[in-house]
Design a protein around this motif. Structure first.
Motif, mmCIF file in Angstrom:
data_model
loop_
_atom_site.group_PDB
_atom_site.id
_atom_site.type_symbol
_atom_site.label_atom_id
_atom_site.label_comp_id
_atom_site.label_asym_id
_atom_site.label_seq_id
_atom_site.Cartn_x
_atom_site.Cartn_y
_atom_site.Cartn_z
ATOM 1 N N THR A 218 -38.541 0.717 -32.815
ATOM 2 C CA THR A 218 -38.347 0.092 -34.237
ATOM 3 C C THR A 218 -39.537 -0.701 -34.489
ATOM 4 O OG1 THR A 218 -36.082 0.573 -34.143
ATOM 5 C CG2 THR A 218 -36.772 -0.813 -36.049
ATOM 6 N N LEU A 219 -39.611 -2.137 -33.739
ATOM 7 C CA LEU A 219 -40.536 -3.054 -33.998
ATOM 8 C C LEU A 219 -42.048 -2.382 -33.790
ATOM 9 C CD1 LEU A 219 -39.061 -5.611 -31.667
ATOM 10 C CD2 LEU A 219 -39.311 -6.056 -34.007
ATOM 11 N N ALA A 220 -42.191 -1.092 -33.120
ATOM 12 C CA ALA A 220 -43.616 -0.794 -33.194
ATOM 13 C C ALA A 220 -43.925 -0.005 -34.080
ATOM 14 C CB ALA A 220 -43.749 0.050 -31.745
ATOM 15 N N GLN A 221 -42.939 0.530 -34.866
ATOM 16 C CA GLN A 221 -43.421 1.477 -35.977
ATOM 17 C C GLN A 221 -44.095 0.519 -37.096
ATOM 18 O OE1 GLN A 221 -40.312 3.820 -37.393
ATOM 19 N NE2 GLN A 221 -39.080 2.465 -38.090
ATOM 20 N N ALA A 222 -43.158 -0.466 -37.250
ATOM 21 C CA ALA A 222 -43.758 -1.648 -38.153
ATOM 22 C C ALA A 222 -44.866 -2.204 -37.992
ATOM 23 C CB ALA A 222 -42.641 -2.529 -38.498
ATOM 24 N N GLU A 223 -45.080 -2.660 -36.593
ATOM 25 C CA GLU A 223 -46.247 -3.491 -36.138
ATOM 26 C C GLU A 223 -47.420 -2.660 -35.985
ATOM 27 O OE1 GLU A 223 -48.379 -6.773 -35.588
ATOM 28 O OE2 GLU A 223 -46.058 -6.435 -35.734
ATOM 29 N N ALA A 276 -36.736 -0.585 -41.584
ATOM 30 C CA ALA A 276 -37.941 -0.536 -42.154
ATOM 31 C C ALA A 276 -37.883 -1.055 -43.394
ATOM 32 C CB ALA A 276 -38.766 1.061 -41.964
ATOM 33 N N LEU A 277 -36.781 -0.604 -43.944
ATOM 34 C CA LEU A 277 -36.774 -1.044 -45.558
ATOM 35 C C LEU A 277 -35.935 -2.361 -45.657
ATOM 36 C CD1 LEU A 277 -35.200 2.447 -46.618
ATOM 37 C CD2 LEU A 277 -37.249 1.458 -47.251
ATOM 38 N N GLY A 278 -35.826 -3.049 -44.327
ATOM 39 C CA GLY A 278 -35.006 -4.227 -44.545
ATOM 40 C C GLY A 278 -33.647 -4.541 -44.286
ATOM 41 N N ARG A 298 -34.443 -10.684 -31.009
ATOM 42 C CA ARG A 298 -34.830 -12.027 -31.154
ATOM 43 C C ARG A 298 -35.275 -12.491 -32.522
ATOM 44 N NH1 ARG A 298 -39.728 -12.008 -26.594
ATOM 45 N NH2 ARG A 298 -38.451 -11.154 -24.890
ATOM 46 N N PRO A 299 -35.047 -13.946 -32.692
ATOM 47 C CA PRO A 299 -35.341 -14.258 -34.084
ATOM 48 C C PRO A 299 -36.641 -13.925 -34.768
ATOM 49 C CG PRO A 299 -34.610 -15.896 -32.475
ATOM 50 C CD PRO A 299 -34.834 -14.788 -31.680
ATOM 51 N N GLY A 300 -36.407 -13.678 -35.992
ATOM 52 C CA GLY A 300 -37.615 -13.047 -36.786
ATOM 53 C C GLY A 300 -37.675 -11.502 -36.415
ATOM 54 N N ASP A 301 -36.945 -10.925 -35.909
ATOM 55 C CA ASP A 301 -36.983 -9.598 -35.542
ATOM 56 C C ASP A 301 -36.595 -8.652 -36.986
ATOM 57 O OD1 ASP A 301 -38.142 -9.823 -33.031
ATOM 58 O OD2 ASP A 301 -36.479 -8.766 -32.104
ATOM 59 N N GLU A 302 -35.700 -9.193 -37.742
ATOM 60 C CA GLU A 302 -35.336 -8.698 -38.970
ATOM 61 C C GLU A 302 -36.691 -8.416 -39.811
ATOM 62 O OE1 GLU A 302 -31.727 -6.960 -40.738
ATOM 63 O OE2 GLU A 302 -32.136 -7.952 -38.702
ATOM 64 N N GLN A 303 -37.523 -9.440 -39.863
ATOM 65 C CA GLN A 303 -38.643 -9.015 -40.410
ATOM 66 C C GLN A 303 -39.566 -8.579 -39.872
ATOM 67 O OE1 GLN A 303 -37.075 -12.331 -40.156
ATOM 68 N NE2 GLN A 303 -35.916 -11.849 -41.753
ATOM 69 N N ARG A 304 -39.843 -8.572 -38.717
ATOM 70 C CA ARG A 304 -40.849 -7.881 -37.997
ATOM 71 C C ARG A 304 -40.459 -6.243 -37.922
ATOM 72 N NH1 ARG A 304 -39.580 -11.813 -33.704
ATOM 73 N NH2 ARG A 304 -41.266 -13.449 -33.949
ATOM 74 N N MET A 305 -39.554 -5.799 -38.211
ATOM 75 C CA MET A 305 -39.044 -4.458 -38.246
ATOM 76 C C MET A 305 -39.243 -3.757 -39.735
ATOM 77 S SD MET A 305 -35.249 -4.085 -36.050
ATOM 78 C CE MET A 305 -34.328 -4.825 -37.479
ATOM 79 N N GLN A 306 -39.549 -4.631 -40.616
ATOM 80 C CA GLN A 306 -39.943 -4.073 -41.907
ATOM 81 C C GLN A 306 -41.473 -3.817 -41.893
ATOM 82 O OE1 GLN A 306 -38.304 -6.641 -45.078
ATOM 83 N NE2 GLN A 306 -36.820 -7.697 -43.520
#
Length: 492
Positions: A218-223, A276-278, A298-306
């Motif tokens: 999930t993180l990688a698709q956004a990053e 991805a949509l937040g 981890r803290p901040g992941d909610e934003q990193r996933m978008q």
């Protein structure tokens, strides 16, 4: 197989005349493509500096793949890509989707670039453009370098950075010519089948590994999207793809089956889209995801996933019927096989249900701020038989016609659907099923590598070459035969 096949009811088949729509009904800017994946077609598994992948490793396991088959040669696309692209061009396709093999470009997964491997994709992009085929590049289609799996693979959070760095290597070299990019191919399949069920590479069966891999994907698709956007021209279109199935309850109105269907939908259709949509993970429907949040978030992941994707690739083959199960604690649900339900099904055991495409396009388009949609995979496997130098695959032709009808239905309902990619151009290595299931518009003899355009491919050619007519028998348009040496239907 002949047109008088009996595995599907006669009512399924459209009449012998063309369907009641034409290419022109989709508009002049619609993308008409076919899709392929590196490990499934390329072969050349140890040539010119390529490193091993988790699929090279997995196929060596006894019993992992039917008949002990593997992708070391596959359809030899590495050497025969010009032939296959000639077929795509002759078929009238406007677009061709392929993936780059991560270990061919970065044998160790990180660090030194294998220039000869990257050169291959450079030549492949040019070969597409020479044939007026727009190249669509998938960054990751399941072939993680073995060297990275040795470090934990998708269960290691570092994979987020590894994937982003790899995406940038591709963007640096190909970004001046490739306008369409996809970060991941079907993350729920490679994390679920590979880390929870153990039936795909890397062959793990562990809930913790699944949840870790799912979060990191999930993180990688956004990053990966951000890494591409940082380097690509402003005109580039960046997307990612999702596997999906239209889900219905085994017993409509039955409380437990209805709830099981909602849980299955959260896992199979919503898991990677909503972050991805937040919107975060669908924890309300899947309480087990709280463990993911506690252990891996981890803290901040909610934003990193978008990430604001330009398009989503929708990959749909069937619907699934869901019933409550007390034995599967993640979703408390199980899928009722099509064979057990006595409905028409493909060689993969998937129900023939083209309406599923329409239903899933509608479901994804309903999200606020949903981007443009593209059907980046759609197809069916049937037991093709070559006879008299031809392959009469009436079932696949009928499926293709019905699927296109459902895409047109979605467009007529106002949904922003911009393209259709058939899976797949040629028969290929179908993962754990080996070479048994055939999805191609082009038949491949795996012993000789001879290509034969199937009747479905010939129909598709005719449909695409008569943009303003009812079909091959219409008065408008022009006929475009396959050039030599394809005019007879086969090429070695």
């Amino acid at each position: 197989m002949t047109d008088a096949t009996s595995s599907l009811p006669a009512a399924f088949f459209p009449p012998s005349a063309p369907p009641n729509f034409t290419r022109a009904d989709f508009g002049p800017d619609f993308h008409w493509g076919a899709a392929a994946a590196a490990y499934q077609v390329e072969g050349a598994w140890q040539l010119q500096g390529k490193g091993p992948s988790i699929w090279d490793d997995f196929t060596r396991r006894k019993g992992a793949v039917r008949r002990g088959e593997h992708g070391r040669v596959a359809t030899d696309f590495y050497h025969r890509h010009a032939t296959d692209l000639d077929l795509a061009q002759a078929m009238g396709l406007t677009d061709f989707r392929f993936s780059a093999a991560w270990p061919r470009v970065l044998p160790a997964g990180v660090g030194a670039v294998n220039r000869r491997g990257l050169d291959f994709y450079d030549r492949l992009v040019d070969a597409c453009l020479e044939r007026e085929l727009r190249p669509w590049v998938t960054v990751y289609h399941w072939d993680l370098p073995s060297a990275l799996q040795a470090k934990g693979g998708w269960a290691n959070r570092s994979v987020v950075g590894w994937l982003a760095d790899y995406a940038q290597v591709l963007a640096h070299r190909l970004g001046d010519r490739v306008q369409h990019w996809m970060v991941l191919n079907e993350p729920m399949v490679f994390v679920g089948a590979g880390h929870l069920l153990g039936v795909h590479a890397p062959g793990r069966r562990h809930l913790g590994a699944f949840l870790a891999a799912a979060h990191h994907a999930t993180l990688a698709q956004a990053e990966g999207g951000r890494a591409l956007r940082a380097l690509l021209p402003a005109t580039a279109r960046i997307g990612t793809t999702f596997s999906c199935s239209y889900l219905t309850p085994h017993r409509p109105g039955h409380a437990r089956d209805e709830a099981a269907t909602r849980r299955a939908d959260a896992l199979l259709n919503r898991f990677f889209v909503e972050p991805a949509l937040g919107l975060g993970y669908p924890v309300a429907e899947l309480p087990a995801l709280r463990w993911l949040l506690e252990r891996y978030h981890r803290p901040g992941d909610e934003q990193r996933m978008q990430f604001d994707f330009d398009f989503w690739g929708i990959q749909n083959y069937t619907r699934e019927v869901v019933k409550f199960s007390p034995w599967l604690p993640l979703q408390w649900a199980t899928l009722v096989p099509a064979k057990r339900r006595g409905v028409p099904h493909t060689d993969m055991g998937w129900e023939v249900y083209p309406e599923s495409i329409y239903e899933m396009l509608k479901q994804y388009a309903a999200y606020p701020n949903a981007p443009q949609l593209v059907v980046t995979e759609s197809g069916a496997a049937f037991p093709d038989v070559k006879a008299g130098g031809a392959v009469a695959d009436a079932e696949r032709r009928a499926y293709l016609q019905a699927a296109l009808g459902q895409v047109l239905r979605a467009r007529r309902d106002g949904l922003d659907v911009a393209g259709y990619f058939a899976w797949t151009l040629t028969d290929n290595f179908e993962w754990a099923e080996g070479y048994g299931p055939r999805f191609g518009l082009v038949h491949v003899d795996y012993q000789t590598q001879e290509r034969t355009v199937k009747s479905s491919g010939l129909w598709y050619r005719d449909f695409l070459r008569w943009p303003g007519a009812a079909g091959p028998s219409g008065a408008e348009g022009r006929r475009a035969d396959f050039p030599e040496p394809f005019a007879a239907g086969s090429v070695g």
